[in-house]
Design a protein around this motif. Structure first.
Motif, mmCIF file in Angstrom:
data_model
loop_
_atom_site.group_PDB
_atom_site.id
_atom_site.type_symbol
_atom_site.label_atom_id
_atom_site.label_comp_id
_atom_site.label_asym_id
_atom_site.label_seq_id
_atom_site.Cartn_x
_atom_site.Cartn_y
_atom_site.Cartn_z
ATOM 1 N N GLN A 200 -89.157 52.058 -55.290
ATOM 2 C CA GLN A 200 -89.455 53.455 -55.616
ATOM 3 C C GLN A 200 -88.172 54.263 -55.474
ATOM 4 O O GLN A 200 -87.622 54.399 -54.391
ATOM 5 N N GLY A 201 -87.697 54.795 -56.595
ATOM 6 C CA GLY A 201 -86.454 55.562 -56.583
ATOM 7 C C GLY A 201 -85.295 54.712 -57.084
ATOM 8 O O GLY A 201 -84.991 53.675 -56.490
ATOM 9 N N LEU A 202 -84.667 55.111 -58.183
ATOM 10 C CA LEU A 202 -83.516 54.376 -58.707
ATOM 11 C C LEU A 202 -82.266 55.257 -58.649
ATOM 12 O O LEU A 202 -81.474 55.311 -59.578
ATOM 13 N N ALA B 114 -87.031 56.731 -52.026
ATOM 14 C CA ALA B 114 -87.001 58.104 -52.542
ATOM 15 C C ALA B 114 -87.065 59.099 -51.390
ATOM 16 O O ALA B 114 -86.126 59.226 -50.623
ATOM 17 N N LEU B 115 -88.207 59.773 -51.232
ATOM 18 C CA LEU B 115 -88.356 60.787 -50.200
ATOM 19 C C LEU B 115 -89.287 60.308 -49.090
ATOM 20 O O LEU B 115 -89.907 59.249 -49.192
ATOM 21 N N GLU B 116 -89.394 61.120 -48.025
ATOM 22 C CA GLU B 116 -90.293 60.774 -46.926
ATOM 23 C C GLU B 116 -91.748 61.003 -47.320
ATOM 24 O O GLU B 116 -92.053 61.614 -48.342
ATOM 25 N N ASN B 117 -92.671 60.471 -46.470
ATOM 26 C CA ASN B 117 -94.101 60.734 -46.606
ATOM 27 C C ASN B 117 -94.677 60.216 -47.918
ATOM 28 O O ASN B 117 -95.479 60.880 -48.571
ATOM 29 N N GLN B 118 -94.304 59.008 -48.318
ATOM 30 C CA GLN B 118 -94.795 58.427 -49.570
ATOM 31 C C GLN B 118 -95.972 57.476 -49.366
ATOM 32 O O GLN B 118 -96.840 57.353 -50.208
ATOM 33 N N ILE B 119 -95.964 56.774 -48.231
ATOM 34 C CA ILE B 119 -97.097 55.889 -47.904
ATOM 35 C C ILE B 119 -97.803 56.527 -46.717
ATOM 36 O O ILE B 119 -97.261 56.625 -45.623
ATOM 37 N N PRO C 204 -90.463 57.201 -45.165
ATOM 38 C CA PRO C 204 -91.423 57.092 -46.272
ATOM 39 C C PRO C 204 -92.823 56.669 -45.836
ATOM 40 O O PRO C 204 -93.783 56.854 -46.574
ATOM 41 N N VAL C 205 -92.949 56.076 -44.632
ATOM 42 C CA VAL C 205 -94.248 55.628 -44.117
ATOM 43 C C VAL C 205 -94.611 56.494 -42.910
ATOM 44 O O VAL C 205 -93.857 56.557 -41.940
ATOM 45 N N THR C 206 -95.767 57.156 -42.960
ATOM 46 C CA THR C 206 -96.172 58.002 -41.839
ATOM 47 C C THR C 206 -96.672 57.136 -40.683
ATOM 48 O O THR C 206 -96.977 55.950 -40.857
ATOM 49 N N GLN C 207 -96.791 57.764 -39.521
ATOM 50 C CA GLN C 207 -97.229 57.040 -38.330
ATOM 51 C C GLN C 207 -98.647 56.488 -38.512
ATOM 52 O O GLN C 207 -98.922 55.339 -38.162
ATOM 53 N N GLU C 208 -99.541 57.306 -39.097
ATOM 54 C CA GLU C 208 -100.918 56.845 -39.327
ATOM 55 C C GLU C 208 -100.940 55.683 -40.309
ATOM 56 O O GLU C 208 -101.674 54.719 -40.129
ATOM 57 N N ALA C 209 -100.109 55.779 -41.354
ATOM 58 C CA ALA C 209 -100.058 54.727 -42.357
ATOM 59 C C ALA C 209 -99.540 53.421 -41.776
ATOM 60 O O ALA C 209 -100.043 52.336 -42.100
#
Length: 472
Positions: free
Chosen positions: A231-233, A309-314, A334-339
């Motif tokens: 994700q993100g090039l 790419a950016l944070e908070n994606q998953i 990119p991955v939150t704590q809950e995720a």
């Protein structure tokens, strides 16, 4: 690829720290000190437009930890920039540097703009004024705070920063060391452009080299044949995908903010990048299937998923749909704590950002050392080594009666260039840090590599404070 409203990256990072600290013996007062930001500087300044109108620009610089100086962290230009984001990114830098044993405290900066909406002259004005604001508060300098490029900035902006800093500090012999990620002409370093992506490659390569860990995931050892989605090039995603492809992995999906490409036969990353540069996106690319809602690609089947790419994606909303066996966090947060809890319970390995994208800060460290020493890596010893190897080969030829071919001579006699030495140092850093982190995970009998990474980083930060005699 937008951020969730009311989401706090800083709170997320503190949550990871608390989780790691619960498995350690650490003074609660020290833990509170480690978690908090040492200083937060936010400011506004005017930008005069060509038509005579004015715009107020908001800037930030957060120094998270002074347990080691200087502090280090990039400057991003994005409309997503706010205090919470910059605090979170600065905190991540502290733990990242400690994890890979780079002697910096953590920091981060940002300007709340969309850089694509400004001319080059306007961006230069913004960058130089931002730098001047940092100079006023002694928030930049080779011994104090050393910024670097980040999302929305690059070598051009770093050149403006160093030029501005030198104008304010003409007597400072090490002024070039006030910022890293500079062009080579401004005493940058060979290998910095691809450093973060190269580090992502080294990290994933090490993860898949541990046979028992791969067996638990139902995967074979090594990169060959592994299916990858990126994700993100941009800079990081491109080089990550490029080096993984060259090592035998197959990139089957690439997502960008305005669409993605899916091709189970494998994607030619260089060809796709050229098309993206010429067409500002992937729509119309002749190979593979265009995916309009590119975030859906995160949930497509693959062995390795690389959010770059950016944070908070998953998040908790899509984590249960992830089909990858390994997630390599090339982006920050990119991955939150809950995720992550959901992913770990599903048996997915998450290689944390605090480790995996440390290639940039590692090579920035080498650039900073180069600026302080005022000599390029390899310059003193390259010709000496070449002559030594030439004599050694001559001795071997005389002893065996056999001659090396010209190609063999060129390969063996070659002295190490600056880029060779930088990438060697980067590889050593990433290899050592991964196995230290993985060993800590097994010592603590935990599933999360991130928790293990935070434990290792906290142990090293704790030692720095204890050696100062500040905490019992």
């Amino acid at each position: 690829m937008s951020k969730k409203k009311n989401y706090s990256l800083f709170d997320d990072v503190c949550g990871f720290v608390d989780e790691a600290a619960s498995l350690m013996d650490i003074h609660p007062g020290l833990l509170d000190q480690i978690k908090q930001c040492n200083s937060i500087y936010k400011f506004n300044f005017p930008l005069k437009n060509d038509d005579g109108t004015y715009q107020v620009i908001k800037g930030y610089r957060v120094q998270h930890s002074h347990h080691k100086l200087p502090v280090k962290g990039g400057i991003r230009y994005s409309t997503h920039v706010d205090e919470e984001e910059v605090k979170g990114l600065a905190a991540l830098m502290t733990y990242k540097c400690a994890l890979v044993n780079v002697p910096f405290g953590g920091a981060k900066g940002g300007v709340s703009i969309d850089p694509t909406k400004y001319t080059e002259l306007q961006l230069e004005r913004i960058t130089r004024r931002y730098t001047a604001e940092l100079i006023k508060k002694k928030s930049i300098g080779p011994a104090l705070d050393v910024p670097a490029p980040d999302y929305g900035t690059g070598a051009r902006e770093m050149a403006w920063i160093v030029d501005t800093f030198e104008a304010f500090n003409p007597e400072l012999i090490n002024a070039k060391g006030c910022v890293t990620g500079k062009p080579l002409s401004q005493h940058g370093i060979a290998g910095r452009t691809e450093a973060t992506g190269q580090g992502v490659f080294f990290g994933i390569r090490e993860a898949v080299s541990v046979e028992e860990d791969m067996a638990e995931l139902g995967l074979t050892k090594g990169l060959k044949g592994k299916k990858v989605i990126v994700q993100g090039l941009g800079n990081v995603g491109y080089y990550s995908a490029k080096y993984l492809s060259e090592a035998g992995a197959k990139v089957v999906g690439v997502a960008e903010w305005n669409g993605g490409i899916w091709d189970e036969k494998g994607i030619d990353i260089d060809a796709l990048k050229v098309y993206q540069m010429e067409n500002k996106g992937f729509k119309g690319y002749p190979k593979g299937e265009f995916i309009g809602k590119s975030n859906d690609l995160l949930t497509y089947p693959c062995d390795i998923l690389i959010p770059a790419a950016l944070e908070n994606q998953i998040t908790s909303e899509n984590a249960d749909k992830i089909q990858a066996k390994i997630i390599g966090e090339a982006a920050n947060g990119p991955v939150t704590q809950e995720a992550e809890k959901i992913l770990v319970e599903k048996g997915i390995m998450v290689i944390p950002d605090m480790y995996l994208n440390a290639g940039g800060v590692t090579v920035s460290y080498f650039e900073w050392l180069k600026n302080l020493s005022r000599v390029s890596f390899g310059k003193l010893e390259k010709r000496y080594d070449m002559e030594k190897y030439r004599k050694l080969m001559g001795t071997i030829e005389n002893a065996t009666g056999e001659e090396f071919t010209d190609e063999e001579k060129d390969a063996l006699i070659k002295g190490a260039s600056e880029r060779d030495l930088v990438l060697s140092g980067l590889e050593e850093t990433m290899v050592t840090a991964y196995h230290d982190m993985n060993q800590k995970r097994k010592e603590k009998d935990i599933k999360s590599l991130r928790t293990a990474g935070f434990i290792l980083a906290l142990e090293r930060i704790q030692t720095s404070y204890l050696d100062l005699g500040i905490f019992p």
